[in-house]
Scaffold this motif. Structure first.
Motif, PDB file in Angstrom:
ATOM      1  N   GLY A   1       0.819  -1.207   0.000  1.00  0.00           N
ATOM      2  CA  GLY A   1       0.000   0.000   0.000  1.00  0.00           C
ATOM      3  C   GLY A   1       0.852   1.257   0.000  1.00  0.00           C
ATOM      4  O   GLY A   1       0.576   2.215  -0.735  1.00  0.00           O
ATOM      5  N   ALA A   2       1.927   1.241   0.807  1.00  0.00           N
ATOM      6  CA  ALA A   2       2.839   2.393   0.864  1.00  0.00           C
ATOM      7  C   ALA A   2       3.525   2.604  -0.480  1.00  0.00           C
ATOM      8  O   ALA A   2       3.726   3.746  -0.923  1.00  0.00           O
ATOM      9  N   SER A   3       3.868   1.521  -1.157  1.00  0.00           N
ATOM     10  CA  SER A   3       4.529   1.644  -2.467  1.00  0.00           C
ATOM     11  C   SER A   3       3.579   2.253  -3.501  1.00  0.00           C
ATOM     12  O   SER A   3       4.005   3.013  -4.372  1.00  0.00           O
ATOM     13  N   ALA A   4       2.283   1.923  -3.397  1.00  0.00           N
ATOM     14  CA  ALA A   4       1.301   2.513  -4.311  1.00  0.00           C
ATOM     15  C   ALA A   4       1.178   4.014  -4.070  1.00  0.00           C
ATOM     16  O   ALA A   4       1.082   4.801  -5.015  1.00  0.00           O
ATOM     17  N   VAL A   5       1.208   4.407  -2.792  1.00  0.00           N
ATOM     18  CA  VAL A   5       1.108   5.830  -2.443  1.00  0.00           C
ATOM     19  C   VAL A   5       2.306   6.603  -2.995  1.00  0.00           C
ATOM     20  O   VAL A   5       2.159   7.665  -3.601  1.00  0.00           O
ATOM     21  N   THR A   6       3.520   6.065  -2.806  1.00  0.00           N
ATOM     22  CA  THR A   6       4.719   6.755  -3.306  1.00  0.00           C
ATOM     23  C   THR A   6       4.741   6.773  -4.833  1.00  0.00           C
ATOM     24  O   THR A   6       5.249   7.717  -5.447  1.00  0.00           O
ATOM     25  N   GLY A   7       4.181   5.725  -5.459  1.00  0.00           N
ATOM     26  CA  GLY A   7       4.087   5.715  -6.924  1.00  0.00           C
ATOM     27  C   GLY A   7       3.196   6.829  -7.432  1.00  0.00           C
ATOM     28  O   GLY A   7       3.525   7.512  -8.411  1.00  0.00           O
ATOM     29  N   ILE A   8       2.057   7.039  -6.760  1.00  0.00           N
ATOM     30  CA  ILE A   8       1.149   8.138  -7.135  1.00  0.00           C
ATOM     31  C   ILE A   8       1.831   9.483  -6.894  1.00  0.00           C
ATOM     32  O   ILE A   8       1.686  10.419  -7.686  1.00  0.00           O
ATOM     33  N   MET A   9       2.599   9.579  -5.792  1.00  0.00           N
ATOM     34  CA  MET A   9       3.364  10.803  -5.527  1.00  0.00           C
ATOM     35  C   MET A   9       4.339  11.087  -6.669  1.00  0.00           C
ATOM     36  O   MET A   9       4.571  12.240  -7.046  1.00  0.00           O
ATOM     37  N   GLY A  10       4.897  10.024  -7.253  1.00  0.00           N
ATOM     38  CA  GLY A  10       5.802  10.182  -8.389  1.00  0.00           C
ATOM     39  C   GLY A  10       5.120  10.782  -9.604  1.00  0.00           C
ATOM     40  O   GLY A  10       5.699  11.622 -10.303  1.00  0.00           O
ATOM     41  N   THR A  11       3.852  10.394  -9.847  1.00  0.00           N
ATOM     42  CA  THR A  11       3.115  10.956 -10.983  1.00  0.00           C
ATOM     43  C   THR A  11       2.801  12.438 -10.761  1.00  0.00           C
ATOM     44  O   THR A  11       2.819  13.232 -11.694  1.00  0.00           O
TER      45      THR A  11
END
Length: 566
Positions: free
Chosen positions: A334-344
């Motif tokens: 879940g944390a990795s998905a959040v940081t991925g969205i932060m990257g976009t």
């Protein structure tokens, strides 16, 4: 206000998002089910999972250019609809076979000494392969071509659409497996696979309709530029073949399309020529890719695939051997998905402030800085790295001591099917390959904590960099070549992904994982060095001059040598 809201929800852009969300959701649920199936077949070892990845990667590597060429040669609607139907039909069939395996697993284990189960496994891999190839065609035509046409000449709109597509990917990556995992937990694995098949059947019909609506709302999708004009052919024929320099990636592709304008009788080719055609397309595609102005940027992105530092089956399997509980792993995902969205989000902001090429540089530095934590974790307390242990010790023991392989009949493995995660009691940090009766000392968490902290933080830079290279390819590859160039780019990605699976096959034991981490960090560094070289060629002395680009200009994504637009 109401009118503008309705206009947005009926726009081609939103319908494209909706279709992509449905497609990705079904695809992720199916991928999760296949991954769980592989965990069940081989238990604690990463070997079989790596072999599956090897087969899928090898197929796209060999056929990527041919798929791209097929996308270029056919109408947009035909390509999108055909790949959609093939992909979803394959997923439905795959789900049905898995249901049969779950329903008759006990009988399959005993029939023909387990060979029937092996046959089912081969069948699932084959169908999964077909679905993955169709998915590749869908991704090329929708994400690399349709989206560019829908965005029109507005590059800011293109960047926003790319970022939105990636956010959808990130959300479905985490939510879809969680949803199907809950269905498996409260129902059964068989019900889960039945749900996946039913979902894809429904989704296929809705997506087919959405594609048609987008096609109707965007008239320019019906017009696909030809690879060469007849007037240009006359000029090409004047030149000798030896004098033609493949300075532009399109030239070699033009050569094989010249026959389209020749008399009908010359089109009749022999059997040998027909057999040779796919190989010529394969060669021409790779040469054209090499001659692209954004070649180094594409290679830089491909090198990021040679890594075990992502939330794939390999890293999850390693976490399993280190004793992380299912709840902890789901939180980390879940944390990795959040940081991925932060990257976009970071991508769209950086692009506005610094331009497209500099965004890639900043993203690369951010990603590599975070991965340094992963390299440090290898040498910290709790790291299982021990290069004196033979990679095949566990396999040899099973072969020579006739130790039975894990089967799908044990209640312990039923829980893996139900949750998609290892069932380790109370999150106790006990290595999965150890004997519980020996009561070993708990493994220190410093190493594995640093590893996952680095992996999760690095995803901000990773996804921002991925979006940068994606848009560079969209803006700098001519329309008539988008299919084949992006097909070869996918092949390059899978080539490095294939090497990463081979690397795991050669060293599947947890003791060698630290070495794999160091090799992965090295490849990421090489990828960003290639991108730096591309940026240096493109921007020259203005490389480190960060300014807000003129929205009317072409920003800084023009090919090297075209300095007037920099």
């Amino acid at each position: 206000h109401l009118g503008s809201v309705i206009a947005y929800f009926t726009s081609a852009k939103f319908l494209l998002y909706l279709g992509h969300a449905l497609s990705t959701w079904g695809d992720r649920m199916w991928h999760f089910a296949v991954s769980v199936f592989l965990v069940e077949l081989y238990g604690n070892s990463l070997l079989l999972t790596a072999v599956y990845g090897l087969v899928v990667a090898g197929s796209v590597l060999l056929l990527g250019a041919l798929i791209g060429d097929w996308v270029d040669k056919n109408s947009r609607l035909k390509v999108a609809q055909t790949s959609l139907v093939v992909q979803n039909s394959s997923v439905i069939l795959c789900g049905v076979i898995l249901m049969i395996i779950f329903l008759f697993k006990t009988q399959l284990l005993t029939l023909y000494h387990g060979w029937l189960l092996t046959l089912c496994y081969i069948l699932v891999i084959t169908i999964a392969n077909i679905a993955n190839l169709a998915s590749t065609a869908t991704a090329i035509t929708i994400q690399r071509d349709w989206i560019v046409v829908v965005a029109g000449e507005d590059r800011s709109k293109l960047a926003d659409m790319n970022a939105t597509i990636r956010r959808i990917d990130q959300l479905t990556n985490i939510l879809a497996p969680m949803a199907v995992g809950q269905i498996m937990t409260f129902g059964s694995p068989m019900i889960g696979c039945g749900f996946i098949s039913g979902w894809n059947l429904m989704s296929m019909c809705v997506e087919y309709l959405l594609l048609w609506k987008v096609y109707q709302k965007t008239p320019t999708l019906a017009h696909k530029s030809a690879k060469v004009e007849a007037s240009e052919l006359k000029q090409l024929n004047v030149k000798k073949e030896s004098d033609m320099k493949p300075a532009e990636g399109v030239q070699l592709i033009i050569e094989k399309d010249v026959t389209a304008f020749e008399p009908q009788q010359e089109k009749e080719v022999g059997c040998a020529a027909r057999i040779a055609e796919p190989f010529i397309t394969f060669r021409d595609g790779w040469v054209a890719y090499y001659n692209q102005p954004v070649f180094l940027a594409g290679m830089g992105l491909a090198f990021l695939y040679m890594t075990v530092l992502g939330f794939d089956c390999i890293t999850t399997g390693y976490a399993y051997t280190q004793g992380l509980s299912g709840s902890v792993l789901s939180l980390l995902m879940g944390a990795s998905a959040v940081t991925g969205i932060m990257g976009t989000v970071a991508f769209t902001w950086l692009r506005r402030k610094c331009g497209l090429i500099r965004t890639g540089l900043i993203s690369g530095v951010a990603q590599f800085a975070c991965l340094i934590l992963c390299a440090i974790s290898v040498f910290m307390p709790g790291s299982p790295m021990d290069l004196t242990v033979s990679p095949f010790a566990d396999i040899s023991a099973r072969l020579f001591e006739n130790e039975p392989l894990p089967t799908i009949a044990s209640p312990e493995h039923e829980m893996i099917f139900a949750t998609g995660m290892p069932n380790l009691l109370n999150g106790s940090i006990t290595p999965a390959n150890s004997d519980p009766e020996m009561s070993p000392e708990p493994v220190p968490l410093i190493s594995v904590s640093l590893l996952f902290a680095g992996v999760i933080a690095a995803r901000v830079g990773l996804w921002s960099f991925d979006l940068t290279v994606t848009q560079l390819l969209q803006e700098n590859v001519i329309e008539s070549e988008r299919g084949i160039i992006n097909g070869v780019q996918n092949s390059m990605n899978y080539l490095l992904d294939l090497l990463h699976f081979i690397m795991v096959i050669l060293a599947p034991n947890p003791e060698a994982f630290g070495l794999l981490v160091l090799i992965s960090v090295s490849f990421v560094a090489m990828g960003h060095i290639m991108y730096f070289r591309f940026a240096q060629k493109s921007l020259g002395k203005q490389l480190f001059v960060c300014h807000t680009p003129d929205p009317k200009a072409a920003h800084d994504s023009s090919p090297p040598g075209n300095t007037s637009t920099v």
